[in-house]
Scaffold this motif. Structure first.
Motif, PDB file in Angstrom:
ATOM      1  N   GLN A 148       0.854  -1.179   0.000  1.00 25.68           N
ATOM      2  CA  GLN A 148       0.000   0.000   0.000  1.00 25.68           C
ATOM      3  C   GLN A 148       0.895   1.236   0.000  1.00 25.68           C
ATOM      4  OE1 GLN A 148      -3.299   0.720   0.081  1.00 25.68           O
ATOM      5  NE2 GLN A 148      -4.413  -1.076   0.866  1.00 25.68           N
ATOM      6  N   GLY A 149       0.435   2.284  -0.644  1.00 30.38           N
ATOM      7  CA  GLY A 149       1.227   3.503  -0.679  1.00 30.38           C
ATOM      8  C   GLY A 149       0.455   4.651  -1.306  1.00 30.38           C
ATOM      9  N   LEU A 150       1.147   5.740  -1.567  1.00 27.79           N
ATOM     10  CA  LEU A 150       0.523   6.916  -2.159  1.00 27.79           C
ATOM     11  C   LEU A 150       0.508   6.804  -3.678  1.00 27.79           C
ATOM     12  CD1 LEU A 150       2.071   9.776   0.016  1.00 27.79           C
ATOM     13  CD2 LEU A 150      -0.144   8.624   0.305  1.00 27.79           C
ATOM     14  N   SER A 187      -5.922   6.306   8.156  1.00 28.92           N
ATOM     15  CA  SER A 187      -6.151   6.958   9.440  1.00 28.92           C
ATOM     16  C   SER A 187      -5.051   6.607  10.431  1.00 28.92           C
ATOM     17  CB  SER A 187      -7.517   6.547   9.996  1.00 28.92           C
ATOM     18  OG  SER A 187      -7.731   7.094  11.275  1.00 28.92           O
ATOM     19  N   CYS A 188      -4.662   5.325  10.436  1.00 29.23           N
ATOM     20  CA  CYS A 188      -3.612   4.873  11.346  1.00 29.23           C
ATOM     21  C   CYS A 188      -2.263   5.485  10.983  1.00 29.23           C
ATOM     22  CB  CYS A 188      -3.540   3.349  11.314  1.00 29.23           C
ATOM     23  SG  CYS A 188      -2.382   2.639  12.492  1.00 29.23           S
ATOM     24  N   LEU A 189      -1.941   5.537   9.697  1.00 30.73           N
ATOM     25  CA  LEU A 189      -0.656   6.096   9.258  1.00 30.73           C
ATOM     26  C   LEU A 189      -0.573   7.590   9.562  1.00 30.73           C
ATOM     27  CD1 LEU A 189      -0.208   4.290   5.799  1.00 30.73           C
ATOM     28  CD2 LEU A 189       1.007   3.813   7.933  1.00 30.73           C
ATOM     29  N   LEU A 190      -1.682   8.300   9.355  1.00 28.45           N
ATOM     30  CA  LEU A 190      -1.698   9.733   9.659  1.00 28.45           C
ATOM     31  C   LEU A 190      -1.504   9.970  11.153  1.00 28.45           C
ATOM     32  CD1 LEU A 190      -4.653  10.918   7.374  1.00 28.45           C
ATOM     33  CD2 LEU A 190      -2.217  11.380   7.030  1.00 28.45           C
ATOM     34  N   GLN A 191      -2.160   9.154  11.962  1.00 32.03           N
ATOM     35  CA  GLN A 191      -2.028   9.299  13.411  1.00 32.03           C
ATOM     36  C   GLN A 191      -0.594   9.044  13.851  1.00 32.03           C
ATOM     37  OE1 GLN A 191      -4.466   6.596  15.697  1.00 32.03           O
ATOM     38  NE2 GLN A 191      -4.459   7.932  17.483  1.00 32.03           N
ATOM     39  N   LEU A 242       4.381   2.618   1.274  1.00 34.68           N
ATOM     40  CA  LEU A 242       4.333   2.998   2.684  1.00 34.68           C
ATOM     41  C   LEU A 242       4.180   1.813   3.633  1.00 34.68           C
ATOM     42  CD1 LEU A 242       1.904   6.092   2.600  1.00 34.68           C
ATOM     43  CD2 LEU A 242       4.406   6.136   2.744  1.00 34.68           C
ATOM     44  N   HIS A 243       3.535   0.733   3.162  1.00 34.95           N
ATOM     45  CA  HIS A 243       3.116  -0.295   4.116  1.00 34.95           C
ATOM     46  C   HIS A 243       2.835  -1.607   3.382  1.00 34.95           C
ATOM     47  CE1 HIS A 243       1.164  -1.652   7.872  1.00 34.95           C
ATOM     48  NE2 HIS A 243       0.199  -2.150   7.116  1.00 34.95           N
ATOM     49  N   ASN A 244       3.192  -2.731   4.019  1.00 40.40           N
ATOM     50  CA  ASN A 244       2.824  -4.054   3.505  1.00 40.40           C
ATOM     51  C   ASN A 244       1.713  -4.628   4.374  1.00 40.40           C
ATOM     52  OD1 ASN A 244       4.780  -4.110   1.433  1.00 40.40           O
ATOM     53  ND2 ASN A 244       6.349  -4.769   2.881  1.00 40.40           N
ATOM     54  N   GLU A 245       0.723  -5.234   3.734  1.00 38.29           N
ATOM     55  CA  GLU A 245      -0.434  -5.729   4.480  1.00 38.29           C
ATOM     56  C   GLU A 245      -0.877  -7.096   3.972  1.00 38.29           C
ATOM     57  OE1 GLU A 245      -3.757  -3.171   3.657  1.00 38.29           O
ATOM     58  OE2 GLU A 245      -3.995  -3.996   1.636  1.00 38.29           O
ATOM     59  N   PRO A 246      -1.507  -7.903   4.848  1.00 42.38           N
ATOM     60  CA  PRO A 246      -2.105  -9.161   4.388  1.00 42.38           C
ATOM     61  C   PRO A 246      -3.503  -8.919   3.833  1.00 42.38           C
ATOM     62  CG  PRO A 246      -2.302  -9.000   6.759  1.00 42.38           C
ATOM     63  CD  PRO A 246      -1.566  -7.758   6.311  1.00 42.38           C
ATOM     64  N   PHE A 247      -3.832  -9.642   2.779  1.00 38.64           N
ATOM     65  CA  PHE A 247      -5.174  -9.609   2.206  1.00 38.64           C
ATOM     66  C   PHE A 247      -5.701 -11.040   2.283  1.00 38.64           C
ATOM     67  CE2 PHE A 247      -8.345  -9.783  -1.137  1.00 38.64           C
ATOM     68  CZ  PHE A 247      -8.979  -8.550  -1.056  1.00 38.64           C
ATOM     69  N   ASP A 248      -6.829 -11.225   2.987  1.00 41.11           N
ATOM     70  CA  ASP A 248      -7.363 -12.567   3.234  1.00 41.11           C
ATOM     71  C   ASP A 248      -8.759 -12.721   2.657  1.00 41.11           C
ATOM     72  OD1 ASP A 248      -5.118 -13.444   4.763  1.00 41.11           O
ATOM     73  OD2 ASP A 248      -5.886 -12.356   6.497  1.00 41.11           O
ATOM     74  N   LEU A 249      -9.129 -13.973   2.398  1.00 43.90           N
ATOM     75  CA  LEU A 249     -10.480 -14.313   1.969  1.00 43.90           C
ATOM     76  C   LEU A 249     -11.186 -15.006   3.115  1.00 43.90           C
ATOM     77  CD1 LEU A 249      -9.684 -15.744  -1.590  1.00 43.90           C
ATOM     78  CD2 LEU A 249     -10.373 -13.407  -0.992  1.00 43.90           C
TER      79      LEU A 249
END
Length: 295
Positions: A148-150, A187-191, A242-249
């Protein structure tokens, strides 16, 4: 037979299930039990055999209702392509992770793709944190890790280099609906960066999917937004990771064994699938298909 065996032979699975071998062969011939013929003989993955047994519990059988062949939740470019190419007969109705959870609980979707971050624990897709803890037959299958990123116009005319630049008053920030996974993450990244989200110049309307957000930037309706790398590539946009995330089903346990999902899962072993993941960019599919939660 020992517990450490990942795959069982026909005789072992017959003993494990307390069936005669002939009955096991009958189940295989009817396509009713998960097995592999890759070695020239029948092998039965222990984990999938356990899931198969659980999916046929009497209590669950009595509660079975037909669910539409719909994948809800978050839009994912790789998943979207695989659903089309696999001939799975699944349709997509992607309006964010939160919407996918609701449709799954309401019996309006067979699967939901989710990437919901809990800001308190910094953990993703925790059933208790996303309203799925009461679903006693919940199964979660890992799809991919995504970057994920800009997302920015290709030539980056406003010279945006990171989150801090979003505070500049003339920067128009694209955004997703509040219960979308990307909205939670932003929201989390901005905080974490100490940025007051209420002070940003948000676009007037929320983008309901990854493609909608990318298009809003490509068409000049916004200057920047948070999204997956694959969406940036599809619209020829620049991307700042900006960030690596898991994507699940997520699904009911029995849905795992239905032919639409099995066709989709089988397609992911095709060389074309790995090539497509590389072309789209921003995917790690090394653990695709791993059971990450089994209620």
């Amino acid at each position: 037979m020992t517990e450490r065996h990942t795959y069982l032979t026909t005789a072992e699975v017959a003993d494990y299930l307390r069936l005669k071998e002939r009955k096991v062969y009958d189940l295989v011939s009817q396509g009713l039990i998960p097995c592999s013929r890759a070695t020239g003989k029948l092998l039965f993955p222990r984990q999938q055999i356990d899931l198969w047994v659980l999916s046929h519990l009497d209590g669950e059988q009595a509660q079975r209702l037909s669910v539409p062949l719909v994948v809800a939740g978050s839009q994912d470019p790789l998943l979207e392509w695989a659903i089309r190419e696999s001939g799975s007969d699944l349709a997509m109705l992607c309006q964010g992770s939160g919407d996918g959870v609701r449709r799954l609980l309401d019996g309006k979707a067979m699967l939901a793709g989710i990437h919901l971050l809990d800001p308190d624990t910094q953990r993703y897709n925790e059933p208790s944190a996303i309203g799925l803890s009461g679903m006693r037959d919940l199964l979660m299958v890992h799809w991919a890790k995504r970057r994920q990123g800009l997302l920015l116009p290709g030539n980056n005319p406003l010279n945006i280099m990171g989150l801090s630049d979003l505070q500049r008053p003339h920067i128009r920030v694209a955004h997703r609906q509040p219960d979308a996974g990307a909205a939670r993450l932003l929201s989390c990244l901005l905080q974490q960066a100490g940025i007051d989200s209420s002070a940003l110049n948000w676009a007037p309307h929320a983008s309901l999917s990854e493609d909608d957000l990318a298009l809003s930037i490509s068409q000049g309706e916004a200057d920047v937004g948070l999204g997956v790398e694959a969406a940036a590539h599809r619209q020829q946009l620049a991307f700042i990771p900006l960030h690596n995330e898991p994507f699940d089903l997520v699904m009911q346990r029995r849905s795992y064994f239905e032919s639409p999902f099995q066709r989709l899962l089988a397609f992911t072993h095709n060389a074309r699938f790995a090539e497509r993941a590389t072309q789209l960019g921003g995917y790690d599919i090394s653990e695709l298909g791993k059971i990450s939660y089994n209620a």
